[in-house]
Design a protein around this motif. Sequence first.
Motif, mmCIF file in Angstrom:
data_model
loop_
_atom_site.group_PDB
_atom_site.id
_atom_site.type_symbol
_atom_site.label_atom_id
_atom_site.label_comp_id
_atom_site.label_asym_id
_atom_site.label_seq_id
_atom_site.Cartn_x
_atom_site.Cartn_y
_atom_site.Cartn_z
ATOM 1 N N TYR A 286 -0.245 7.722 -2.614
ATOM 2 C CA TYR A 286 0.983 7.327 -3.049
ATOM 3 C C TYR A 286 1.471 5.935 -2.122
ATOM 4 O O TYR A 286 1.766 4.736 -2.538
ATOM 5 C CB TYR A 286 1.995 8.300 -2.933
ATOM 6 N N TYR A 287 1.084 6.166 -0.912
ATOM 7 C CA TYR A 287 1.669 5.010 0.382
ATOM 8 C C TYR A 287 0.593 4.038 0.129
ATOM 9 O O TYR A 287 0.918 2.923 0.354
ATOM 10 C CB TYR A 287 1.662 5.830 1.667
ATOM 11 N N GLU A 288 -0.837 4.240 0.181
ATOM 12 C CA GLU A 288 -1.492 3.164 -0.115
ATOM 13 C C GLU A 288 -1.336 2.292 -1.161
ATOM 14 O O GLU A 288 -1.488 1.046 -1.126
ATOM 15 C CB GLU A 288 -3.000 3.853 -0.239
ATOM 16 N N LEU A 289 -1.148 2.980 -2.370
ATOM 17 C CA LEU A 289 -0.625 1.962 -3.539
ATOM 18 C C LEU A 289 0.499 1.167 -3.429
ATOM 19 O O LEU A 289 0.555 0.125 -3.682
ATOM 20 C CB LEU A 289 -0.662 2.849 -4.990
ATOM 21 N N LEU A 290 1.861 1.978 -2.698
ATOM 22 C CA LEU A 290 2.730 1.189 -2.641
ATOM 23 C C LEU A 290 2.651 0.068 -1.654
ATOM 24 O O LEU A 290 3.343 -1.046 -1.969
ATOM 25 C CB LEU A 290 3.885 2.275 -1.946
ATOM 26 N N PHE A 291 2.039 -0.041 -0.519
ATOM 27 C CA PHE A 291 1.984 -1.036 0.315
ATOM 28 C C PHE A 291 1.184 -2.169 0.016
ATOM 29 O O PHE A 291 1.264 -3.314 0.286
ATOM 30 C CB PHE A 291 1.624 -0.400 1.659
ATOM 31 N N LEU A 292 0.023 -1.479 -0.824
ATOM 32 C CA LEU A 292 -0.980 -2.830 -1.347
ATOM 33 C C LEU A 292 -0.124 -3.540 -2.644
ATOM 34 O O LEU A 292 -0.613 -4.567 -3.180
ATOM 35 C CB LEU A 292 -2.142 -2.087 -1.832
ATOM 36 N N GLY A 293 1.190 -3.453 -2.816
ATOM 37 C CA GLY A 293 2.050 -4.198 -3.504
ATOM 38 C C GLY A 293 2.170 -5.640 -3.337
ATOM 39 O O GLY A 293 2.513 -6.582 -4.220
ATOM 40 N N TYR A 294 1.579 -6.008 -2.146
ATOM 41 C CA TYR A 294 1.450 -7.400 -1.929
ATOM 42 C C TYR A 294 0.537 -8.249 -2.546
ATOM 43 O O TYR A 294 0.645 -9.335 -2.673
ATOM 44 C CB TYR A 294 1.145 -7.631 -0.225
ATOM 45 N N LYS A 295 -0.492 -7.456 -3.224
ATOM 46 C CA LYS A 295 -1.432 -8.103 -4.061
ATOM 47 C C LYS A 295 -0.893 -8.705 -5.232
ATOM 48 O O LYS A 295 -1.444 -9.671 -5.852
ATOM 49 C CB LYS A 295 -2.474 -7.297 -4.413
ATOM 50 N N TYR A 296 0.256 -8.137 -5.822
ATOM 51 C CA TYR A 296 0.965 -8.620 -6.954
ATOM 52 C C TYR A 296 2.203 -8.908 -7.106
ATOM 53 O O TYR A 296 3.016 -9.031 -8.155
ATOM 54 C CB TYR A 296 0.540 -7.676 -8.312
ATOM 55 N N THR A 297 2.942 -8.978 -5.798
ATOM 56 C CA THR A 297 4.173 -9.112 -5.738
ATOM 57 C C THR A 297 4.869 -10.081 -4.391
ATOM 58 O O THR A 297 3.922 -9.714 -3.449
ATOM 59 C CB THR A 297 5.305 -8.050 -5.795
ATOM 60 N N GLU A 298 5.482 -10.870 -4.361
ATOM 61 C CA GLU A 298 5.694 -11.765 -3.162
ATOM 62 C C GLU A 298 6.594 -10.874 -2.247
ATOM 63 O O GLU A 298 6.803 -11.214 -1.109
ATOM 64 C CB GLU A 298 6.456 -13.022 -3.484
ATOM 65 N N PHE A 299 7.147 -9.932 -2.596
ATOM 66 C CA PHE A 299 8.251 -9.127 -1.755
ATOM 67 C C PHE A 299 7.719 -8.501 -0.437
ATOM 68 O O PHE A 299 8.492 -8.287 0.454
ATOM 69 C CB PHE A 299 9.107 -8.252 -2.747
ATOM 70 N N ILE A 300 6.444 -8.062 -0.542
ATOM 71 C CA ILE A 300 5.765 -7.245 0.528
ATOM 72 C C ILE A 300 4.824 -8.015 1.367
ATOM 73 O O ILE A 300 4.126 -8.570 0.921
ATOM 74 C CB ILE A 300 5.372 -6.097 -0.245
ATOM 75 N N PRO A 301 5.268 -7.957 2.432
ATOM 76 C CA PRO A 301 4.393 -8.554 3.412
ATOM 77 C C PRO A 301 3.070 -7.861 3.823
ATOM 78 O O PRO A 301 3.020 -6.562 3.537
ATOM 79 C CB PRO A 301 5.304 -8.768 4.537
ATOM 80 N N LEU A 302 2.009 -8.531 4.038
ATOM 81 C CA LEU A 302 0.691 -7.946 4.614
ATOM 82 C C LEU A 302 1.041 -7.538 5.964
ATOM 83 O O LEU A 302 0.802 -8.207 6.997
ATOM 84 C CB LEU A 302 -0.513 -8.697 4.320
ATOM 85 N N ALA A 303 1.503 -6.170 6.208
ATOM 86 C CA ALA A 303 1.968 -5.744 7.676
ATOM 87 C C ALA A 303 1.234 -4.782 8.106
ATOM 88 O O ALA A 303 1.579 -3.687 8.424
ATOM 89 C CB ALA A 303 3.470 -5.467 7.509
ATOM 90 N N GLN A 304 -0.245 -4.724 7.919
ATOM 91 C CA GLN A 304 -0.993 -3.796 8.630
ATOM 92 C C GLN A 304 -1.071 -3.853 10.074
ATOM 93 O O GLN A 304 -0.700 -4.800 10.687
ATOM 94 C CB GLN A 304 -2.545 -3.737 7.980
#
Length: 409
Positions: free
Chosen positions: A158-176
Amino acid sequence: MLMVLLGLCLLAAGCWGYREIDETAHVVALGVDKGKHNVLTLTAQIVIPKGIAGPPGGGGGGEGGPKKTFFVTSVDGPTILSALELLNAFVDRRAMLDHMKVVIFSRELAEEGIGRYLDALARYREFRRSTFVMVVEGKAGEVLEKNAPILEDNPAKYYELLFLGYKYTEFIPLAQYHYFYNAEKSLAQAPVAVLGALGGSRPFPEGRTPKTKGSYRAGGIPRKGGSKLELMGGAVFRGGRMVGEMDGDEMGIVGMLRGTFRRTIVSLQDPHARGAFVVVDVRPRRRPRVDVRIAGGIPVVRARVFLEGDLMSVQSTYPYERPRNILTIEREVARKFAREARLLVAKTQNEWQADVFGFGNAARRVVPTWPAWKKLNWPEIYPDADIRISFDFRIRRFGLVHEKARLKE
């Protein structure tokens, strides 16, 4: 010699540091708050393996469902790792971080400063730097207690898919954690964490006036139902402290200039029909170009972002499919992004004094050596920089409609 080599292969075989799966407790999310009885309160969300597997012929569910897939526990301690060790005093398996997906800091702690806690996790052998970093409104422990996956039985998935949302939306930063930690140590850019919150923790905007879809921040999305956790925007850090936050639209501009932007959908008010919208799918055409030079001790930054997209919807009957009319949409999209970028640049220079765009990475090329780069002191001179950002947008396709025709009423 052959016999010696074969003998060495036998010595190298085997697993010397294994742990049985039924002897470990895997933490998938870690929350860090200011402590009540000690310096920190550490909240761990731990997977229940038999809950994920489910009974024979049927499958689990989230916390509160037919079968729990995780449990949440909190403990106070002076440091993150010492609090993690305290978990072993009442958790019947050894708590491990090797499958953790996110570390969550409360906004209160982030504004006080989290720089001192970053090094401990970076050095810890069980910690993976692919873990995401998030800042939440309220208590991090409360977010972990109230949030539960709906579509996934496995909380880690669940968390993995949620944070990988940066791939198809602009709202989420790539913050690894890897990128966040390196940016925190770097002089070239400011780190940005994911901004999260429980739904409804901010007041919803009132009125039916048109608002861009990314004008919200986490906790303020006007919605009903679904998962309780929202991800929208980014938390800006400088010197280990949170100094500001960006909404979804601003996060999109940052992604375009950092080169992490993938896709967004833009709804423009139709220039030829009041109350109607033109919807455009926007994607990067190639990497942005950033040029930096120093003139009289003042940085001069010129950035150009190259975008392309498709015409997805035209609510009016205006024939935007015709070649001479395509330029109108291209200009409007470019102007929209340029206006948002101009406002965001002013905010980063005047309010935060933080280069969230990473222009400092291009500025490093203007000096020949590392001592010269340190002497330049990019974080100090960034607020005075002359920054101009332009956008080049091209429409490639119109969808499956070749020519707009008026609908019969």
